[in-house]
Scaffold this active site. Structure first.
Site, PDB file in Angstrom:
ATOM      1  N   GLY A   1       0.805  -1.208   0.000  1.00  0.00           N
ATOM      2  CA  GLY A   1       0.000   0.000   0.000  1.00  0.00           C
ATOM      3  C   GLY A   1       0.839   1.258   0.000  1.00  0.00           C
ATOM      4  O   GLY A   1       0.318   2.358  -0.137  1.00  0.00           O
ATOM      5  N   THR A   2       2.157   1.109   0.143  1.00  0.00           N
ATOM      6  CA  THR A   2       3.079   2.237   0.098  1.00  0.00           C
ATOM      7  C   THR A   2       3.111   2.823  -1.307  1.00  0.00           C
ATOM      8  O   THR A   2       3.028   2.083  -2.297  1.00  0.00           O
ATOM      9  CB  THR A   2       4.494   1.769   0.491  1.00  0.00           C
ATOM     10  OG1 THR A   2       4.424   1.065   1.726  1.00  0.00           O
ATOM     11  CG2 THR A   2       5.438   2.948   0.625  1.00  0.00           C
ATOM     12  N   THR A   3       3.239   4.128  -1.421  1.00  0.00           N
ATOM     13  CA  THR A   3       3.323   4.775  -2.731  1.00  0.00           C
ATOM     14  C   THR A   3       4.690   5.436  -2.898  1.00  0.00           C
ATOM     15  O   THR A   3       5.477   5.525  -1.963  1.00  0.00           O
ATOM     16  CB  THR A   3       2.220   5.833  -2.894  1.00  0.00           C
ATOM     17  OG1 THR A   3       2.359   6.826  -1.870  1.00  0.00           O
ATOM     18  CG2 THR A   3       0.838   5.199  -2.800  1.00  0.00           C
TER      19      THR A   3
ATOM     20  N   ALA B   1      -2.240   2.339  -6.340  1.00  0.00           N
ATOM     21  CA  ALA B   1      -2.072   3.737  -5.956  1.00  0.00           C
ATOM     22  C   ALA B   1      -2.940   4.076  -4.758  1.00  0.00           C
ATOM     23  O   ALA B   1      -2.624   4.982  -3.980  1.00  0.00           O
ATOM     24  CB  ALA B   1      -2.422   4.647  -7.132  1.00  0.00           C
ATOM     25  N   ASN B   2      -4.053   3.339  -4.601  1.00  0.00           N
ATOM     26  CA  ASN B   2      -4.978   3.639  -3.512  1.00  0.00           C
ATOM     27  C   ASN B   2      -5.833   2.405  -3.224  1.00  0.00           C
ATOM     28  O   ASN B   2      -6.503   1.898  -4.119  1.00  0.00           O
ATOM     29  CB  ASN B   2      -5.871   4.823  -3.897  1.00  0.00           C
ATOM     30  CG  ASN B   2      -6.576   5.431  -2.712  1.00  0.00           C
ATOM     31  OD1 ASN B   2      -7.169   4.731  -1.905  1.00  0.00           O
ATOM     32  ND2 ASN B   2      -6.514   6.749  -2.601  1.00  0.00           N
ATOM     33  N   PHE B   3      -5.805   1.933  -1.982  1.00  0.00           N
ATOM     34  CA  PHE B   3      -6.567   0.751  -1.605  1.00  0.00           C
ATOM     35  C   PHE B   3      -7.940   1.093  -1.025  1.00  0.00           C
ATOM     36  O   PHE B   3      -8.654   0.206  -0.571  1.00  0.00           O
ATOM     37  CB  PHE B   3      -5.771  -0.101  -0.611  1.00  0.00           C
ATOM     38  CG  PHE B   3      -4.752  -0.985  -1.275  1.00  0.00           C
ATOM     39  CD1 PHE B   3      -5.073  -2.285  -1.615  1.00  0.00           C
ATOM     40  CD2 PHE B   3      -3.494  -0.512  -1.584  1.00  0.00           C
ATOM     41  CE1 PHE B   3      -4.156  -3.108  -2.244  1.00  0.00           C
ATOM     42  CE2 PHE B   3      -2.564  -1.311  -2.218  1.00  0.00           C
ATOM     43  CZ  PHE B   3      -2.896  -2.625  -2.555  1.00  0.00           C
TER      44      PHE B   3
ATOM     45  N   HIS C   1      -3.494  17.321  -0.241  1.00  0.00           N
ATOM     46  CA  HIS C   1      -3.163  16.493   0.917  1.00  0.00           C
ATOM     47  C   HIS C   1      -2.463  17.350   1.968  1.00  0.00           C
ATOM     48  O   HIS C   1      -2.060  18.476   1.709  1.00  0.00           O
ATOM     49  CB  HIS C   1      -2.234  15.342   0.514  1.00  0.00           C
ATOM     50  CG  HIS C   1      -2.925  14.238  -0.238  1.00  0.00           C
ATOM     51  ND1 HIS C   1      -3.173  14.328  -1.585  1.00  0.00           N
ATOM     52  CD2 HIS C   1      -3.411  13.038   0.169  1.00  0.00           C
ATOM     53  CE1 HIS C   1      -3.783  13.212  -1.988  1.00  0.00           C
ATOM     54  NE2 HIS C   1      -3.939  12.421  -0.941  1.00  0.00           N
ATOM     55  N   HIS C   2      -2.271  16.755   3.122  1.00  0.00           N
ATOM     56  CA  HIS C   2      -1.555  17.409   4.212  1.00  0.00           C
ATOM     57  C   HIS C   2      -0.095  17.643   3.824  1.00  0.00           C
ATOM     58  O   HIS C   2       0.434  17.008   2.898  1.00  0.00           O
ATOM     59  CB  HIS C   2      -1.634  16.558   5.485  1.00  0.00           C
ATOM     60  CG  HIS C   2      -1.183  15.138   5.268  1.00  0.00           C
ATOM     61  ND1 HIS C   2       0.135  14.762   5.247  1.00  0.00           N
ATOM     62  CD2 HIS C   2      -1.895  14.002   5.045  1.00  0.00           C
ATOM     63  CE1 HIS C   2       0.242  13.477   5.041  1.00  0.00           C
ATOM     64  NE2 HIS C   2      -0.979  12.979   4.903  1.00  0.00           N
TER      65      HIS C   2
ATOM     66  N   LYS D   1       2.730  14.766   3.264  1.00  0.00           N
ATOM     67  CA  LYS D   1       2.762  13.827   2.131  1.00  0.00           C
ATOM     68  C   LYS D   1       3.855  14.244   1.164  1.00  0.00           C
ATOM     69  O   LYS D   1       3.891  15.394   0.706  1.00  0.00           O
ATOM     70  CB  LYS D   1       1.410  13.783   1.421  1.00  0.00           C
ATOM     71  CG  LYS D   1       1.359  12.743   0.305  1.00  0.00           C
ATOM     72  CD  LYS D   1      -0.051  12.550  -0.205  1.00  0.00           C
ATOM     73  CE  LYS D   1      -0.088  11.564  -1.366  1.00  0.00           C
ATOM     74  NZ  LYS D   1       0.418  10.227  -0.989  1.00  0.00           N
TER      75      LYS D   1
ATOM     76  N   GLY E   1      -0.243   9.277  -6.006  1.00  0.00           N
ATOM     77  CA  GLY E   1      -0.424   8.102  -6.852  1.00  0.00           C
ATOM     78  C   GLY E   1      -1.844   7.971  -7.339  1.00  0.00           C
ATOM     79  O   GLY E   1      -2.096   7.546  -8.478  1.00  0.00           O
TER      80      GLY E   1
END
Length: 235
Positions: free
Chosen positions: A78-80, A104-106, A138-139, A142, A148
């Site tokens: 799950g790491t990008t 890219a996103n689970f 995003h925050h 990131k 991703g």
């Protein structure tokens, strides 16, 4: 399942809690020490598990993939931010006849968002008066930009609409993951937005992927097999 968690930050801890709630066992947790451990040592550590889930950092993903492939343990990544090394990772998995599912996103919601976006872009293919655009925010912590998720969304929309769609990124404060697809014309604007309220959607998707990948071989992309995973996990 006996699960190995590689990376035990906020996401790893949430996956662990949800896994236990669903009746799984966390047989191993590996955190920052992963970066300093040899591949053979990691392979020995994960061998007692049925599947591993990686929410660590991009730099350690190739090593984690090799360790799991050597151990015969399927891996959910799950790491990008590691995709520049994707071909090397694929070769390692194939060399050891391993199993890997990445994405890219689970988030289950994001997977549905992808499908809505694809249909919307298809509808706008022959409507020249509308210009498509993608915005993501995003925050400030990131690291990768665009995200991703935005990159994958860009690939889907550009393919379906038949022309390139610009992507813009914002990193500030504590913004939760937000992705917006828009179609703009002189007369009006149409937007579709996905905003993450928590990490629970990501954790649930990663666990679904872990249940699906056990017993399989090869390299799989989460969005490509999502429909099959949903069917496999249906009551």
């Amino acid at each position: 399942m006996k699960i190995a968690l590689i990376g035990y930050g906020a996401m790893g801890q949430l996956v662990g809690k949800l896994a236990v709630d669903q009746g799984h066992q966390i047989a191993l947790t590996l955190d920052l020490e992963v970066a300093d451990r040899a591949v053979e040592d990691l392979a020995d550590a994960v061998r007692v598990c049925e599947v591993a889930i990686d929410f660590s950092i991009a730099d350690t993903v190739p090593k984690n993939v090799e360790a799991c492939a050597r151990a015969g343990v399927p891996l959910v990544v799950g790491t990008t931010g590691w995709q520049a090394k994707f071909e090397d990772v694929r070769r390692v998995v194939e060399q050891y006849d391993g199993a890997l599912i990445h994405g890219a996103n689970f988030s289950i919601g994001v997977q549905l968002f992808y499908r809505i976006a694809a249909r919307a872009a298809e509808l706008f293919r022959n409507v020249d008066s509308y210009d498509g655009f993608i915005e993501e925010a995003h925050h400030k912590r990131k690291r990768d930009a665009p995200s991703g998720t935005a990159i994958h969304l860009h690939q889907i929309v550009s393919r379906e609409i038949g022309r390139d769609v610009p992507v813009s990124s914002t990193r500030a404060g504590y913004i939760p993951g937000t992705h917006r697809l828009g179609f703009d014309s002189v007369a009006d604007q149409i937007t579709i937005t996905h905003a993450a309220r928590s990490r629970e959607g990501f954790a649930a998707g990663a666990l679904m992927a872990a249940e699906w990948i056990v017993g399989r071989k090869g390299v799989h992309e989460f969005s490509e097999v999502f429909d099959e995973i949903v069917r496999a996990n249906a009551p």
